[in-house]
Write an enzyme that holds these catalytic residues in place. Sequence first.
Site, mmCIF file in Angstrom:
data_model
loop_
_atom_site.group_PDB
_atom_site.id
_atom_site.type_symbol
_atom_site.label_atom_id
_atom_site.label_comp_id
_atom_site.label_asym_id
_atom_site.label_seq_id
_atom_site.Cartn_x
_atom_site.Cartn_y
_atom_site.Cartn_z
ATOM 1 N N ASP A 333 -19.534 24.236 39.343
ATOM 2 C CA ASP A 333 -20.398 24.318 38.885
ATOM 3 C C ASP A 333 -21.741 25.169 38.722
ATOM 4 O O ASP A 333 -22.095 25.204 40.471
ATOM 5 C CB ASP A 333 -20.727 22.691 37.946
ATOM 6 C CG ASP A 333 -21.482 23.201 36.365
ATOM 7 O OD1 ASP A 333 -20.758 23.299 35.875
ATOM 8 O OD2 ASP A 333 -22.858 23.268 36.650
ATOM 9 N N ASP A 376 -18.897 27.531 33.284
ATOM 10 C CA ASP A 376 -19.288 27.469 34.149
ATOM 11 C C ASP A 376 -18.856 27.148 35.609
ATOM 12 O O ASP A 376 -19.414 26.826 36.192
ATOM 13 C CB ASP A 376 -21.410 27.834 34.238
ATOM 14 C CG ASP A 376 -21.251 26.077 34.013
ATOM 15 O OD1 ASP A 376 -20.412 25.810 33.540
ATOM 16 O OD2 ASP A 376 -22.317 25.984 33.619
#
Length: 453
Positions: A333, A376
């Site tokens: 992440d 993301d």
Amino acid sequence: MEKAKEKNASMRKKGIPISSVYRVLIVAAALISIALLYAAFRVNASFDRTQQAMERYITCQQDAVLFEQGSDYLTNEARSFVATGDPAHALNFAQEVEVTRRRESMRDDAAYFIKGEEPLRYLDAALTHSNELAQVECYAMRLMIAGMGYDPADFPAMIGAVELTEQDAALNPEEQRAAAMDRMFNAAYNEKKNTIYENVERSINALVEDTEQEMVGGAGQLNRLLRRETALIVLLLALILATVLLTSFLLIRPLYRNIRHLDKREEMPAEGAREMRHLARVYNDILTENNERNEELSYSANHDALTGLYNRAAYEKVYKSLHSGDIGVLVVDIDGFKQFNDSYGHDMGDLVLKRVAKVLTGSFRSEDHISRIGGDEFCVIMKNADSHLSYLVRAKVNAINRALAHYEDKTPPAALSVGVAFGDRSEPDMLFKNADTALYRVKAAGGGGCEIY
């Protein structure tokens, strides 16, 4: 694609156009057929000429026989009259001359049928002697009429109107009958008769020779024509065989082979006639376009359009296909990614995603599976990996964060939080969840690091 089109374009220019081949074969077949028909016509004409020569010979020979028979009949009737004095023989003589006209009809037939001059010359001589002999016969019968004391008016004009010489008219009846007998049976009469036979025989022999020469010439011509006709038939059969072979090599065999390539959805080879090559070119172009389109569709279905990494669907397929006991799962992440979008805009956020994807791709093995599974969020599946590689994973993550810690092409620095779980330390169904749990621990600790479950 361009190379394939160039190859197929050059393929189309090669090969023999079957349409041109068939045009040549059709023209050749037509010419040979016309020549064959003409040869057959010539053969029939030559055969007809030979047959006509034989018919002329038979007709003239029959007329010659009739001529001799007629001449003998007239001689017999004239001799019978001077020997017996029976007027019936004189009447039969005149009737034969007037009704049948054998000598004239024989000469007319001969003039029509006989082509050579020599047979006609002998025939004319025979007819001349026959006419002369007829005059002798008529004169002898007139003498007999006078010697018998008959009225000349009672006899046909050709006999009764004959005028006797003064010397013969002055003879007594017995002498007149004797003179008539002498004229019909003397050596001069017999010699004249033999001369007629000899000329008829010579005419027939000359006719036989002419007919034989004509038939030999006709037979030779007929033989040549038959050989020519046979050669044309052989040539026509060779043309038919060539047509069959060309059709086989240029069309049937390539078509049979291409059917197998069609069944296998493979490219067609450049074989056979130009039309078959053109067909292969068109098919290969279509096949190439379809394969490329399918590849594009397959790529789009399994890859992320922005980063070029595998997408979530591809990740799930790979994950299900692997044995979870010998893999490691990394859930990645980007820390504070929302701030990139808020501070720099979504375009800059996209650049950050691309940079992260590039760094991840360069940091792991080609056999490892890297996916973008969310906005993301990324996931890395390391194949043939277990918890013994924990130190290596930590080192990779630290190296990645160091690479992202500075600007690159106006792309701001970024940091990654990574949660890791190995199959030898987690339940198969819990592997991704455990990695995600480790990720949250990193986030809770401030991010920018790696946690192994």
